[in-house]
Design a protein around this motif. Structure first.
Motif, PDB file in Angstrom:
ATOM      1  N   ILE A  21       0.840  -1.189   0.000  1.00 40.41           N
ATOM      2  CA  ILE A  21       0.000   0.000   0.000  1.00 40.41           C
ATOM      3  C   ILE A  21       0.878   1.243   0.000  1.00 40.41           C
ATOM      4  O   ILE A  21       2.008   1.218   0.500  1.00 40.41           O
ATOM      5  CB  ILE A  21      -0.946  -0.022   1.233  1.00 40.41           C
ATOM      6  N   ASP A  22       0.370   2.312  -0.589  1.00 41.09           N
ATOM      7  CA  ASP A  22       1.096   3.586  -0.625  1.00 41.09           C
ATOM      8  C   ASP A  22       0.934   4.247   0.738  1.00 41.09           C
ATOM      9  O   ASP A  22      -0.065   4.904   1.023  1.00 41.09           O
ATOM     10  CB  ASP A  22       0.503   4.469  -1.731  1.00 41.09           C
ATOM     11  N   ARG A  23       1.915   4.072   1.591  1.00 42.49           N
ATOM     12  CA  ARG A  23       1.787   4.529   2.971  1.00 42.49           C
ATOM     13  C   ARG A  23       1.803   6.053   3.077  1.00 42.49           C
ATOM     14  O   ARG A  23       1.180   6.618   3.984  1.00 42.49           O
ATOM     15  CB  ARG A  23       2.888   3.912   3.831  1.00 42.49           C
ATOM     16  N   ALA A  24       2.487   6.729   2.171  1.00 42.24           N
ATOM     17  CA  ALA A  24       2.478   8.190   2.190  1.00 42.24           C
ATOM     18  C   ALA A  24       1.074   8.710   1.899  1.00 42.24           C
ATOM     19  O   ALA A  24       0.582   9.640   2.558  1.00 42.24           O
ATOM     20  CB  ALA A  24       3.481   8.741   1.182  1.00 42.24           C
ATOM     21  N   LEU A  25       0.399   8.114   0.930  1.00 45.52           N
ATOM     22  CA  LEU A  25      -0.963   8.511   0.600  1.00 45.52           C
ATOM     23  C   LEU A  25      -1.918   8.107   1.716  1.00 45.52           C
ATOM     24  O   LEU A  25      -2.852   8.851   2.048  1.00 45.52           O
ATOM     25  CB  LEU A  25      -1.383   7.866  -0.722  1.00 45.52           C
ATOM     26  N   LEU A  26      -1.682   6.960   2.311  1.00 49.46           N
ATOM     27  CA  LEU A  26      -2.526   6.481   3.408  1.00 49.46           C
ATOM     28  C   LEU A  26      -2.547   7.467   4.564  1.00 49.46           C
ATOM     29  O   LEU A  26      -3.587   7.652   5.218  1.00 49.46           O
ATOM     30  CB  LEU A  26      -2.005   5.126   3.895  1.00 49.46           C
ATOM     31  N   SER A  27      -1.420   8.112   4.821  1.00 49.19           N
ATOM     32  CA  SER A  27      -1.304   8.991   5.981  1.00 49.19           C
ATOM     33  C   SER A  27      -2.051  10.305   5.826  1.00 49.19           C
ATOM     34  O   SER A  27      -2.196  11.061   6.789  1.00 49.19           O
ATOM     35  CB  SER A  27       0.172   9.288   6.264  1.00 49.19           C
ATOM     36  N   LYS A  28      -2.552  10.586   4.630  1.00 51.78           N
ATOM     37  CA  LYS A  28      -3.168  11.883   4.370  1.00 51.78           C
ATOM     38  C   LYS A  28      -4.649  11.939   4.739  1.00 51.78           C
ATOM     39  O   LYS A  28      -5.208  13.039   4.881  1.00 51.78           O
ATOM     40  CB  LYS A  28      -2.996  12.269   2.900  1.00 51.78           C
ATOM     41  N   SER A  29      -5.314  10.781   4.863  1.00 55.62           N
ATOM     42  CA  SER A  29      -6.754  10.810   5.134  1.00 55.62           C
ATOM     43  C   SER A  29      -7.209   9.452   5.643  1.00 55.62           C
ATOM     44  O   SER A  29      -6.478   8.469   5.558  1.00 55.62           O
ATOM     45  CB  SER A  29      -7.535  11.173   3.867  1.00 55.62           C
TER      46      SER A  29
END
Length: 344
Positions: A21-29
């Protein structure tokens, strides 16, 4: 359930690997609708990849010493959206947008027809977990009040009716999970603290309907929001909606307590419930010393008898680095053993 005092648990989630999973994107919302773009693995191989990552999460929990394990919620983009968007009556192709009190705009599912569960949603998750471990297996579901608060109602025309409709489908899912061998079922209800006035009117009613005919141990989890998204300095030291859950059918109440430095005196009012107490601060990037966690456990024991206390992290472990999450769980289990020796 484990036989020894002070059993250890996770709330639900565990870190999803960066190759999955794209963890950077996950952390945004915290998505309310589906976000397929989070997954790094192509759809034909995604289920196999999720199985592999789930196995790793379960093994980490076992190696750390956790007594009550989950599947780590590895297959989920958030704790609630996978369940909500699998229901008939939901339009996910044309989401609505709700605006929070702080002005944050969030796409949410639209309820456009009667809510129906066409098929079990988390059944395979539970079956996979059950096949991977002989420890106590907990499966988590989004609670009906929270689901109703995360959707735009364009069909029922009444907020309580919407919550009760969600309660019906959650109950059908819970009964399937019970038949499939779940040891514990948890409902996640963080939004009772966002809208306590509405929660007082019908949240317990909806929770009880969702747990109807469930005879295995049940948990209701509440929190103030993920540490990765909500700073500890902004969290209150008391819940606006908590003691009301003493009247619910759930046998256990799971609370975030370490990061917000919760005033644990409120636990005196839960004499009939088991308390799942958050003793790991997930806003702290360091692995807390065993002595610090042990003192948090002792603080809980001032208000809750040892036979009614389960130890857990605060929620949102999925946002941590895996090494940090594992280290925190292992330290919690060591602290539990230390305090267990003191009171045995």
């Amino acid at each position: 359930m484990p036989k020894h005092l002070l059993p250890t648990s996770v709330v639900g989630s565990y870190p999803q690997p960066g190759w999955l999973i794209d963890r950077a994107l996950l952390s945004k919302s915290v998505p309310r609708i589906r976000m397929q773009g989070l997954w790094r693995v192509p759809k034909p191989q995604l289920e196999e990849a999720q199985d592999d990552a789930t196995t790793v999460a379960i093994r980490d929990m076992e190696r750390a010493g956790i007594d009550i394990v989950t599947d780590g919620e590895i297959r989920r983009e958030s704790y609630s959206n996978r369940f909500a968007t699998a229901l008939d009556g939901i339009d996910t192709d044309n989401p609505a947008v709700i605006v929070s009190r702080s002005g944050l705009k969030t796409p949410v599912p639209r309820v456009v027809a009667p809510l129906r569960r066409h098929h079990p949603i988390e059944l395979r998750d539970l079956e996979f977990l059950r096949g991977q471990t002989d420890r106590t297996a907990k499966i988590t579901l989004p609670g009906p009040f929270t689901l109703s608060q995360q959707a735009k109602d364009e069909f029922y025309g009444d907020e309580e009716a919407l919550a009760m409709a969600f309660a019906e489908v959650v109950n059908a899912e819970a009964r399937d999970l019970q038949r499939a061998g779940a040891d514990i079922i948890q409902l996640d209800e963080p939004w009772v603290r966002n809208n306590p006035d509405a929660a007082r009117r019908y949240a317990v009613k909806a929770i009880d309907r969702a747990l109807d005919r469930i005879t295995i141990p049940t948990v209701v989890h509440v929190c103030f929001g993920y540490a990765a998204i909500v700073p500890g300095s902004t969290k209150p030291t008391g819940y606006p909606f908590l003691i009301e859950l003493a009247d619910s059918q759930a046998q256990q109440i799971s609370i975030e307590a370490a990061q917000p430095r919760l005033d644990l005196g409120v636990l005196r009012d839960f004499a009939s419930k088991t308390i799942v107490l958050g003793v790991l601060d997930l806003g702290d990037p360091e692995i807390e010393p065993v002595a610090v966690i042990a003192e948090r456990i002792r603080s809980g024991l001032r208000y809750v008898a040892p036979g009614r206390l389960v130890l857990a992290p605060d929620c949102g472990m999925k946002y941590l680095a895996r090494t940090t999450a594992f280290g925190k769980l292992r330290a919690m289990c060591a602290a539990a053993a230390r305090v267990r020796d003191e009171i045995s």
